[in-house]
Design a protein around this motif. Sequence first.
Motif, PDB file in Angstrom:
ATOM      1  N   GLU A 117       0.817  -1.209   0.000  1.00 17.02           N
ATOM      2  CA  GLU A 117       0.000   0.000   0.000  1.00 17.02           C
ATOM      3  C   GLU A 117       0.855   1.265   0.000  1.00 17.02           C
ATOM      4  N   TYR A 148     -16.495  -6.739 -10.805  1.00 17.44           N
ATOM      5  CA  TYR A 148     -16.326  -6.143  -9.486  1.00 17.44           C
ATOM      6  C   TYR A 148     -15.319  -6.963  -8.688  1.00 17.44           C
ATOM      7  N   SER A 151     -14.573  -8.124  -1.093  1.00 17.92           N
ATOM      8  CA  SER A 151     -13.766  -8.528   0.050  1.00 17.92           C
ATOM      9  C   SER A 151     -14.440  -9.678   0.794  1.00 17.92           C
ATOM     10  N   LEU A 171      -8.765  -5.587  -0.027  1.00 17.21           N
ATOM     11  CA  LEU A 171      -9.459  -4.732  -0.987  1.00 17.21           C
ATOM     12  C   LEU A 171      -8.708  -3.410  -1.182  1.00 17.21           C
ATOM     13  N   LYS A 172      -8.195  -2.859  -0.100  1.00 16.08           N
ATOM     14  CA  LYS A 172      -7.475  -1.590  -0.188  1.00 16.08           C
ATOM     15  C   LYS A 172      -6.206  -1.736  -1.017  1.00 16.08           C
ATOM     16  N   GLU A 175      -7.104  -2.099  -4.658  1.00 16.18           N
ATOM     17  CA  GLU A 175      -7.655  -0.842  -5.169  1.00 16.18           C
ATOM     18  C   GLU A 175      -6.562   0.046  -5.770  1.00 16.18           C
ATOM     19  N   ASN A 176      -5.358  -0.041  -5.215  1.00 15.10           N
ATOM     20  CA  ASN A 176      -4.245   0.775  -5.709  1.00 15.10           C
ATOM     21  C   ASN A 176      -3.771   0.362  -7.097  1.00 15.10           C
ATOM     22  N   PHE A 182     -12.574   2.183 -11.924  1.00 14.59           N
ATOM     23  CA  PHE A 182     -12.975   1.340 -10.804  1.00 14.59           C
ATOM     24  C   PHE A 182     -13.162   2.214  -9.573  1.00 14.59           C
ATOM     25  N   ARG A 184     -14.770   2.377  -5.354  1.00 17.74           N
ATOM     26  CA  ARG A 184     -15.307   1.743  -4.148  1.00 17.74           C
ATOM     27  C   ARG A 184     -16.738   2.211  -3.964  1.00 17.74           C
ATOM     28  N   ILE A 190     -15.573  -3.118  -4.798  1.00 16.20           N
ATOM     29  CA  ILE A 190     -15.067  -2.179  -5.795  1.00 16.20           C
ATOM     30  C   ILE A 190     -15.722  -2.542  -7.122  1.00 16.20           C
ATOM     31  N   TYR A 218     -20.250   5.901   0.557  1.00 14.27           N
ATOM     32  CA  TYR A 218     -19.656   5.901  -0.789  1.00 14.27           C
ATOM     33  C   TYR A 218     -20.617   6.443  -1.850  1.00 14.27           C
TER      34      TYR A 218
END
Length: 227
Positions: A117, A148, A151, A171-172, A175-176, A182, A184, A190, A218
């Motif tokens: 991360e 999609y 998590s 998931l985090k 996401e990067n 895409f 959240r 996501i 969100y």
Amino acid sequence: MKKIKCIIVDDEPLAVSLLENYVEKIPFLELVFSSENPIDVLEFIQKNDADLVFLDIQMPELTGINFMKIVGNKMKYILTTAYSEYALEGYDHNIVDYLLKPISFDRFNKSVLKARERFPLAEASEVGHFFVKSSGHQHRINFDDVLYVESIKDYVNIKTESQEYIVLDTLKSLENQLPANFIRVHKSFILNLDKVKSLNSKKIIINSEQEIPIGEMYRSNFLDKLK
């Protein structure tokens, strides 16, 4: 997927061997050097690039703390030691995590996910695909095929048009790696915006059968993205 170039330095041969084995199991890590001698590692760093160091704190020739003082913050560090009293000493440096020996693979994996991360992985989106390890195999997945990502405790389920991939990841962290289309939409989801068919106040329809919930926190950002 852009790999994180890592180094292992530990004066115990068994510890080096264990970490080498763990690194081999993580698809986004690339081991570029390992040694029981921190001086050898310093010489390697002077001539080569690396991102992350698995660093034993207590070594006879050069302590991990002094090693970090020499190298500085151009690298990130995951500290390893058998002595819990060292747990707080190095945190004024560029420390990602602290691993207390004996190190289990599960704890190692959580640590390197945390490390990932800290590194930009945007380059992956530029080539239109990424790789994941699922069921013992490396799978190439096109971003355009992903519906999609969900998590599921310590795993994520990457759902494509034709298949599902269960991956040990967060998931985090994932996401990067994903491109701008895409987003959240829920603490557990996501979504690929290009797959949205319709929606109401509580859920998103991405095909005739798939429904994704919208999390309240969100919702605003999701609706702005749709515009």
